[in-house]
Design a protein around this motif. Sequence first.
Motif, PDB file in Angstrom:
ATOM      1  N   ALA A 165      -5.749  20.875  30.468  1.00 39.63           N
ATOM      2  CA  ALA A 165      -4.981  22.113  30.283  1.00 39.63           C
ATOM      3  C   ALA A 165      -5.878  23.327  30.530  1.00 39.63           C
ATOM      4  O   ALA A 165      -5.448  24.326  31.117  1.00 39.63           O
ATOM      5  CB  ALA A 165      -4.381  22.156  28.883  1.00 39.63           C
ATOM      6  N   GLN A 166      -7.149  23.232  30.100  1.00 41.53           N
ATOM      7  CA  GLN A 166      -8.086  24.338  30.348  1.00 41.53           C
ATOM      8  C   GLN A 166      -8.347  24.496  31.845  1.00 41.53           C
ATOM      9  O   GLN A 166      -8.390  25.614  32.360  1.00 41.53           O
ATOM     10  CB  GLN A 166      -9.404  24.096  29.591  1.00 41.53           C
ATOM     11  CG  GLN A 166      -9.281  24.410  28.108  1.00 41.53           C
ATOM     12  CD  GLN A 166     -10.382  23.785  27.251  1.00 41.53           C
ATOM     13  OE1 GLN A 166     -11.099  22.890  27.709  1.00 41.53           O
ATOM     14  NE2 GLN A 166     -10.494  24.239  26.017  1.00 41.53           N
ATOM     15  N   SER A 169      -5.351  26.146  33.386  1.00 42.20           N
ATOM     16  CA  SER A 169      -5.303  27.558  33.032  1.00 42.20           C
ATOM     17  C   SER A 169      -6.305  28.357  33.874  1.00 42.20           C
ATOM     18  O   SER A 169      -5.994  29.437  34.384  1.00 42.20           O
ATOM     19  CB  SER A 169      -5.589  27.696  31.534  1.00 42.20           C
ATOM     20  OG  SER A 169      -5.973  28.995  31.217  1.00 42.20           O
ATOM     21  N   GLN A 170      -7.511  27.785  34.064  1.00 40.21           N
ATOM     22  CA  GLN A 170      -8.526  28.461  34.890  1.00 40.21           C
ATOM     23  C   GLN A 170      -8.079  28.538  36.345  1.00 40.21           C
ATOM     24  O   GLN A 170      -8.233  29.569  36.999  1.00 40.21           O
ATOM     25  CB  GLN A 170      -9.866  27.716  34.800  1.00 40.21           C
ATOM     26  CG  GLN A 170     -10.632  28.036  33.522  1.00 40.21           C
ATOM     27  CD  GLN A 170     -11.722  27.010  33.225  1.00 40.21           C
ATOM     28  OE1 GLN A 170     -12.031  26.159  34.063  1.00 40.21           O
ATOM     29  NE2 GLN A 170     -12.287  27.087  32.031  1.00 40.21           N
ATOM     30  N   ASP A 174      -5.096  32.379  34.600  1.00 45.75           N
ATOM     31  CA  ASP A 174      -4.209  32.929  33.572  1.00 45.75           C
ATOM     32  C   ASP A 174      -4.618  32.342  32.221  1.00 45.75           C
ATOM     33  O   ASP A 174      -4.327  31.194  31.919  1.00 45.75           O
ATOM     34  CB  ASP A 174      -2.753  32.553  33.909  1.00 45.75           C
ATOM     35  CG  ASP A 174      -1.785  33.009  32.828  1.00 45.75           C
ATOM     36  OD1 ASP A 174      -2.224  33.691  31.872  1.00 45.75           O
ATOM     37  OD2 ASP A 174      -0.594  32.671  32.943  1.00 45.75           O
ATOM     38  N   PRO A 175      -5.310  33.141  31.385  1.00 45.66           N
ATOM     39  CA  PRO A 175      -5.790  32.621  30.101  1.00 45.66           C
ATOM     40  C   PRO A 175      -4.652  32.203  29.164  1.00 45.66           C
ATOM     41  O   PRO A 175      -4.873  31.452  28.213  1.00 45.66           O
ATOM     42  CB  PRO A 175      -6.580  33.790  29.499  1.00 45.66           C
ATOM     43  CG  PRO A 175      -6.577  34.883  30.497  1.00 45.66           C
ATOM     44  CD  PRO A 175      -5.652  34.538  31.614  1.00 45.66           C
ATOM     45  N   GLN A 176      -3.429  32.712  29.437  1.00 48.75           N
ATOM     46  CA  GLN A 176      -2.287  32.368  28.583  1.00 48.75           C
ATOM     47  C   GLN A 176      -1.632  31.044  28.991  1.00 48.75           C
ATOM     48  O   GLN A 176      -0.822  30.497  28.245  1.00 48.75           O
ATOM     49  CB  GLN A 176      -1.214  33.474  28.654  1.00 48.75           C
ATOM     50  CG  GLN A 176      -1.703  34.836  28.190  1.00 48.75           C
ATOM     51  CD  GLN A 176      -2.124  34.806  26.727  1.00 48.75           C
ATOM     52  OE1 GLN A 176      -1.399  34.306  25.871  1.00 48.75           O
ATOM     53  NE2 GLN A 176      -3.320  35.311  26.441  1.00 48.75           N
ATOM     54  N   ALA A 177      -1.960  30.552  30.191  1.00 49.43           N
ATOM     55  CA  ALA A 177      -1.283  29.343  30.687  1.00 49.43           C
ATOM     56  C   ALA A 177      -1.588  28.157  29.782  1.00 49.43           C
ATOM     57  O   ALA A 177      -2.719  27.990  29.323  1.00 49.43           O
ATOM     58  CB  ALA A 177      -1.729  29.050  32.118  1.00 49.43           C
ATOM     59  N   TYR A 178      -0.576  27.376  29.507  1.00 52.96           N
ATOM     60  CA  TYR A 178      -0.683  26.171  28.671  1.00 52.96           C
ATOM     61  C   TYR A 178      -1.203  26.496  27.266  1.00 52.96           C
ATOM     62  O   TYR A 178      -1.838  25.666  26.628  1.00 52.96           O
ATOM     63  CB  TYR A 178      -1.575  25.106  29.341  1.00 52.96           C
ATOM     64  CG  TYR A 178      -0.984  24.589  30.625  1.00 52.96           C
ATOM     65  CD1 TYR A 178      -0.060  23.546  30.617  1.00 52.96           C
ATOM     66  CD2 TYR A 178      -1.326  25.163  31.848  1.00 52.96           C
ATOM     67  CE1 TYR A 178       0.506  23.088  31.792  1.00 52.96           C
ATOM     68  CE2 TYR A 178      -0.756  24.712  33.034  1.00 52.96           C
ATOM     69  CZ  TYR A 178       0.152  23.675  32.992  1.00 52.96           C
ATOM     70  OH  TYR A 178       0.714  23.223  34.157  1.00 52.96           O
ATOM     71  N   ARG A 179      -0.920  27.701  26.775  1.00 52.98           N
ATOM     72  CA  ARG A 179      -1.427  28.119  25.464  1.00 52.98           C
ATOM     73  C   ARG A 179      -0.804  27.274  24.347  1.00 52.98           C
ATOM     74  O   ARG A 179      -1.493  26.820  23.437  1.00 52.98           O
ATOM     75  CB  ARG A 179      -1.105  29.602  25.254  1.00 52.98           C
ATOM     76  CG  ARG A 179      -1.855  30.234  24.096  1.00 52.98           C
ATOM     77  CD  ARG A 179      -1.697  31.736  24.150  1.00 52.98           C
ATOM     78  NE  ARG A 179      -0.292  32.104  23.991  1.00 52.98           N
ATOM     79  CZ  ARG A 179       0.180  32.845  22.990  1.00 52.98           C
ATOM     80  NH1 ARG A 179      -0.633  33.305  22.071  1.00 52.98           N
ATOM     81  NH2 ARG A 179       1.454  33.144  22.914  1.00 52.98           N
ATOM     82  N   ARG A 182      -2.242  23.786  24.487  1.00 54.30           N
ATOM     83  CA  ARG A 182      -3.639  23.748  24.017  1.00 54.30           C
ATOM     84  C   ARG A 182      -3.699  23.909  22.500  1.00 54.30           C
ATOM     85  O   ARG A 182      -4.505  23.274  21.825  1.00 54.30           O
ATOM     86  CB  ARG A 182      -4.464  24.834  24.727  1.00 54.30           C
ATOM     87  CG  ARG A 182      -4.803  24.456  26.170  1.00 54.30           C
ATOM     88  CD  ARG A 182      -5.689  25.490  26.838  1.00 54.30           C
ATOM     89  NE  ARG A 182      -4.932  26.668  27.233  1.00 54.30           N
ATOM     90  CZ  ARG A 182      -5.384  27.917  27.134  1.00 54.30           C
ATOM     91  NH1 ARG A 182      -6.581  28.155  26.640  1.00 54.30           N
ATOM     92  NH2 ARG A 182      -4.647  28.928  27.538  1.00 54.30           N
TER      93      ARG A 182
END
Length: 245
Positions: A165-166, A169-170, A174-179, A182
């Motif tokens: 997931a990290q 997101s990278q 988008d730091p919010q992706a898969y928040r 996670r």
Amino acid sequence: MIPIDPLWLLVLPLLFAMGWFAARLDFRQVQSQQRTDFDELAAGVEALLEDNSQEAMDRLLAAIRQNPEALGLQKALGRYYRQKGLPDRAIEVHLALLGRTPLSDSLREQLVLELAHDYMAAGIFDRAEQSLDLLRPGTLAQQALALKLDLMQRQRRWADALTIAQQLSQAANDPQAYRIERFHFLMELGEAAKAAELISDHPRLQAGSEPVLGLHVCGVCGFQTRRHYWQCPGCHSWDGLHLIQ
Ligand SMILES: [Zn+2]
């Protein structure tokens, strides 16, 4: 509106493909080959009209086997089998395609990804993972990672799921992706403090270890259950279940 069986969508491209195939053979071959192809196709269409989709699929598969040029069609048939809950037959179609040479690199990669989906649908997780590992980093990387994330969740491999997931997101920058995912992976790993850094007011942070009882329904897939789960057992989405009674 009358619902259209997706098998019809397979029939038209097959007709076009066979015309093209026939144009590449000499006339005598064409006469006998075309007759067999069209016999199978006609039988398949007849079975569709009689609403016998099993017979229709068998006939169309036979027509496709005699017509190896229709690669896109075969991919579509494999996908159709999977959606109909017949992943074993999807595996058969996709493996048969992969066994053929020559295949372009791009087509091979697409087929391997389809095969990984098939194995996943059949619950054969180790083969799904092996298939994904065959993919080179490239155009399908995002799709492969997304499927791998599903695969890790289905096996409750939360640390691996968190890593993927990290990465996703990278890759999306988008730091919010898969928040939400996670957050729950960290909770499953017993890392509540780190989870709270992602979503500080999530109700799971205050929840006890015993599940809330009562009729819950998933807002994503409609799954019903007599107790609460943070992850829906039906569609595996997080935070989808809501108490209705
Ligand atoms: Zn659901």
